[in-house]
Design an enzyme around this catalytic site. Sequence first.
Site, PDB file in Angstrom:
ATOM      1  N   LYS A  52       8.844  -4.463  -4.935  1.00  0.00           N
ATOM      2  CA  LYS A  52       9.618  -3.681  -5.913  1.00  0.00           C
ATOM      3  C   LYS A  52      10.676  -2.811  -5.227  1.00  0.00           C
ATOM      4  O   LYS A  52      11.841  -2.832  -5.591  1.00  0.00           O
ATOM      5  CB  LYS A  52       8.699  -2.754  -6.746  1.00  0.00           C
ATOM      6  CG  LYS A  52       7.623  -3.468  -7.527  1.00  0.00           C
ATOM      7  CD  LYS A  52       6.766  -2.489  -8.309  1.00  0.00           C
ATOM      8  CE  LYS A  52       5.960  -1.527  -7.445  1.00  0.00           C
ATOM      9  NZ  LYS A  52       4.901  -2.123  -6.625  1.00  0.00           N
ATOM     10  N   ARG A 106       2.458   4.523   5.604  1.00  0.00           N
ATOM     11  CA  ARG A 106       1.871   5.355   4.549  1.00  0.00           C
ATOM     12  C   ARG A 106       0.360   5.405   4.708  1.00  0.00           C
ATOM     13  O   ARG A 106      -0.272   4.397   4.983  1.00  0.00           O
ATOM     14  CB  ARG A 106       2.201   4.737   3.182  1.00  0.00           C
ATOM     15  CG  ARG A 106       3.448   5.280   2.567  1.00  0.00           C
ATOM     16  CD  ARG A 106       3.900   4.423   1.417  1.00  0.00           C
ATOM     17  NE  ARG A 106       2.935   4.292   0.333  1.00  0.00           N
ATOM     18  CZ  ARG A 106       3.199   3.635  -0.803  1.00  0.00           C
ATOM     19  NH1 ARG A 106       4.378   3.061  -0.976  1.00  0.00           N
ATOM     20  NH2 ARG A 106       2.311   3.552  -1.749  1.00  0.00           N
ATOM     21  N   ARG A 147      -6.178   0.188  -5.542  1.00  0.00           N
ATOM     22  CA  ARG A 147      -4.858   0.220  -6.177  1.00  0.00           C
ATOM     23  C   ARG A 147      -4.629  -1.037  -7.005  1.00  0.00           C
ATOM     24  O   ARG A 147      -4.046  -0.985  -8.091  1.00  0.00           O
ATOM     25  CB  ARG A 147      -3.761   0.351  -5.114  1.00  0.00           C
ATOM     26  CG  ARG A 147      -3.631   1.780  -4.580  1.00  0.00           C
ATOM     27  CD  ARG A 147      -2.974   1.825  -3.229  1.00  0.00           C
ATOM     28  NE  ARG A 147      -1.549   1.541  -3.225  1.00  0.00           N
ATOM     29  CZ  ARG A 147      -0.858   1.290  -2.111  1.00  0.00           C
ATOM     30  NH1 ARG A 147      -1.456   1.297  -0.930  1.00  0.00           N
ATOM     31  NH2 ARG A 147       0.429   1.066  -2.179  1.00  0.00           N
ATOM     32  N   ARG A 197       3.794  -2.702   6.568  1.00  0.00           N
ATOM     33  CA  ARG A 197       4.991  -2.049   6.027  1.00  0.00           C
ATOM     34  C   ARG A 197       5.252  -0.747   6.780  1.00  0.00           C
ATOM     35  O   ARG A 197       4.339   0.010   7.072  1.00  0.00           O
ATOM     36  CB  ARG A 197       4.763  -1.759   4.537  1.00  0.00           C
ATOM     37  CG  ARG A 197       5.700  -0.718   3.958  1.00  0.00           C
ATOM     38  CD  ARG A 197       5.757  -0.781   2.460  1.00  0.00           C
ATOM     39  NE  ARG A 197       4.553  -0.339   1.774  1.00  0.00           N
ATOM     40  CZ  ARG A 197       4.405  -0.387   0.440  1.00  0.00           C
ATOM     41  NH1 ARG A 197       5.364  -0.869  -0.329  1.00  0.00           N
ATOM     42  NH2 ARG A 197       3.284   0.028  -0.111  1.00  0.00           N
ATOM     43  N   ARG A 211       3.299   3.462 -15.677  1.00  0.00           N
ATOM     44  CA  ARG A 211       2.065   2.831 -15.215  1.00  0.00           C
ATOM     45  C   ARG A 211       0.992   2.867 -16.296  1.00  0.00           C
ATOM     46  O   ARG A 211      -0.051   2.238 -16.129  1.00  0.00           O
ATOM     47  CB  ARG A 211       1.558   3.560 -13.973  1.00  0.00           C
ATOM     48  CG  ARG A 211       1.997   2.911 -12.656  1.00  0.00           C
ATOM     49  CD  ARG A 211       1.461   3.759 -11.535  1.00  0.00           C
ATOM     50  NE  ARG A 211       1.267   3.067 -10.291  1.00  0.00           N
ATOM     51  CZ  ARG A 211       2.165   2.988  -9.326  1.00  0.00           C
ATOM     52  NH1 ARG A 211       3.350   3.511  -9.483  1.00  0.00           N
ATOM     53  NH2 ARG A 211       1.874   2.380  -8.192  1.00  0.00           N
TER      54      ARG A 211
HETATM   55  P1  ADP Z   1       3.542   0.867  -4.382  1.00  0.00           P
HETATM   56  O1  ADP Z   1       4.974   0.896  -3.949  1.00  0.00           O
HETATM   57  O2  ADP Z   1       2.623   0.578  -3.262  1.00  0.00           O
HETATM   58  O3  ADP Z   1       3.332   0.018  -5.591  1.00  0.00           O
HETATM   59  P2  ADP Z   1       4.043   3.542  -5.363  1.00  0.00           P
HETATM   60  O4  ADP Z   1       4.860   4.043  -4.250  1.00  0.00           O
HETATM   61  O5  ADP Z   1       4.728   3.135  -6.615  1.00  0.00           O
HETATM   62  O6  ADP Z   1       3.129   2.351  -4.828  1.00  0.00           O
HETATM   63  O7  ADP Z   1       2.932   4.626  -5.748  1.00  0.00           O
HETATM   64  C1  ADP Z   1       2.082   5.197  -4.774  1.00  0.00           C
HETATM   65  C2  ADP Z   1       1.023   6.038  -5.470  1.00  0.00           C
HETATM   66  O8  ADP Z   1       1.655   7.105  -6.222  1.00  0.00           O
HETATM   67  C3  ADP Z   1       0.182   5.286  -6.510  1.00  0.00           C
HETATM   68  O9  ADP Z   1      -0.923   4.639  -5.912  1.00  0.00           O
HETATM   69  C4  ADP Z   1      -0.223   6.409  -7.456  1.00  0.00           C
HETATM   70  O10 ADP Z   1      -1.292   7.150  -6.897  1.00  0.00           O
HETATM   71  C5  ADP Z   1       0.985   7.324  -7.475  1.00  0.00           C
HETATM   72  N1  ADP Z   1       1.934   7.006  -8.580  1.00  0.00           N
HETATM   73  C6  ADP Z   1       3.186   6.459  -8.471  1.00  0.00           C
HETATM   74  N2  ADP Z   1       3.773   6.321  -9.668  1.00  0.00           N
HETATM   75  C7  ADP Z   1       2.891   6.796 -10.586  1.00  0.00           C
HETATM   76  C8  ADP Z   1       2.903   6.912 -12.007  1.00  0.00           C
HETATM   77  N3  ADP Z   1       3.954   6.493 -12.739  1.00  0.00           N
HETATM   78  N4  ADP Z   1       1.809   7.454 -12.599  1.00  0.00           N
HETATM   79  C9  ADP Z   1       0.755   7.873 -11.881  1.00  0.00           C
HETATM   80  N5  ADP Z   1       0.672   7.790 -10.541  1.00  0.00           N
HETATM   81  C10 ADP Z   1       1.716   7.245  -9.889  1.00  0.00           C
HETATM   82  P1  ADP Z   2       6.413  -2.399  -3.319  1.00  0.00           P
HETATM   83  O1  ADP Z   2       7.530  -1.413  -3.516  1.00  0.00           O
HETATM   84  O2  ADP Z   2       6.254  -3.336  -4.464  1.00  0.00           O
HETATM   85  O3  ADP Z   2       5.113  -1.742  -2.962  1.00  0.00           O
HETATM   86  P2  ADP Z   2       7.891  -3.174  -0.897  1.00  0.00           P
HETATM   87  O4  ADP Z   2       9.240  -3.498  -1.421  1.00  0.00           O
HETATM   88  O5  ADP Z   2       7.713  -1.901  -0.189  1.00  0.00           O
HETATM   89  O6  ADP Z   2       6.794  -3.328  -2.081  1.00  0.00           O
HETATM   90  O7  ADP Z   2       7.446  -4.385   0.047  1.00  0.00           O
HETATM   91  C1  ADP Z   2       6.216  -4.354   0.767  1.00  0.00           C
HETATM   92  C2  ADP Z   2       6.446  -4.856   2.189  1.00  0.00           C
HETATM   93  O8  ADP Z   2       6.706  -6.252   2.188  1.00  0.00           O
HETATM   94  C3  ADP Z   2       7.625  -4.201   2.895  1.00  0.00           C
HETATM   95  O9  ADP Z   2       7.295  -4.056   4.267  1.00  0.00           O
HETATM   96  C4  ADP Z   2       8.766  -5.218   2.705  1.00  0.00           C
HETATM   97  O10 ADP Z   2       9.693  -5.175   3.784  1.00  0.00           O
HETATM   98  C5  ADP Z   2       8.031  -6.544   2.658  1.00  0.00           C
HETATM   99  N1  ADP Z   2       8.590  -7.496   1.680  1.00  0.00           N
HETATM  100  C6  ADP Z   2       9.155  -7.210   0.484  1.00  0.00           C
HETATM  101  N2  ADP Z   2       9.530  -8.343  -0.164  1.00  0.00           N
HETATM  102  C7  ADP Z   2       9.160  -9.377   0.635  1.00  0.00           C
HETATM  103  C8  ADP Z   2       9.261 -10.815   0.528  1.00  0.00           C
HETATM  104  N3  ADP Z   2       9.815 -11.396  -0.540  1.00  0.00           N
HETATM  105  N4  ADP Z   2       8.775 -11.553   1.546  1.00  0.00           N
HETATM  106  C9  ADP Z   2       8.211 -10.963   2.634  1.00  0.00           C
HETATM  107  N5  ADP Z   2       8.089  -9.635   2.795  1.00  0.00           N
HETATM  108  C10 ADP Z   2       8.550  -8.839   1.817  1.00  0.00           C
END
Ligand code: ADP
Ligand code: ADP
Length: 213
Positions: free
Chosen positions: A13, A152, A163, A120, A86
Amino acid sequence: MNIIIFGPPGSGKGTQAELIEKEFNLRHISTGDLIRNEISKESKLGKEMKEIIAKGELVPSEIISRMLVEKLSTEKINNLFDGFPRTLMQAKFLDVVLNIDLVLNIEVSKELLEERITKRWYCSCGASYHEIYKKPKKKGFCDICGKKLFQREDDTKETLKNRLEIYESQLKPLRDYYKMKMIKINGEQEIEKVFSDIKFLLSNFEKLKNQIN
Ligand code: ADP
Ligand code: ADP
Ligand code: ZN
């Protein structure tokens, strides 16, 4: 145009949002980034949230809504929401504030996610990298600003399990809620290929809308 981007942790994302933001006139709003920013300030609120996200649980919606309102009220432009909504309550809140045009749902199988998140790396400037798939030019340092990269605390195999469970149970009602607006994206392809699928969708969506109006 306002867009939401859904996908399990590690689905890409943030990576795609960064590319979309550059190509289209959209502002990337990540609630995860807003939370991590508050935590880095070491405020009372930040400390509370740090404990919650370390467990992979969700931060209460009142706090999220408050942070979001602050961000949205700065300027009226098009937004790309990442990590929000979410819950159904958050989705309803968003509908009161603005109109969502499109919901992208990035799909990646569970087996691939562990490698995505445990390898990551982030920079405090917001950039993110991957040890295999998006290597920085100089190992451990940001291409953009040169600062040292970090991982992280919640990007562990153990937290991922929790998660993912939370994500899956919460996506179900949201999938129904956004049924008519949701489009699936195959997130298992290379970063550039995923982006070209999204780019195709968004550019045609804008054209179509301009023709209708
Ligand atoms: P990822 O990129 O790994 O999907 P995020 O960076 O979006 O995770 O979120 C990291 C953490 O922050 C989540 O596991 C949750 O604890 C919290 N979080 C993020 N967005 C929300 C939301 N809209 N509502 C509640 N908690 C959230
Ligand atoms: P999210 O925001 O959904 O948690 P990220 O965009 O941070 O996910 O991506 C998670 C990890 O995977 C990062 O280290 C990113 O560089 C890598 N990544 C993202 N998209 C791809 C893909 N299509 N193929 C391989 N690695 C990816
Ligand atoms: Zn940087």
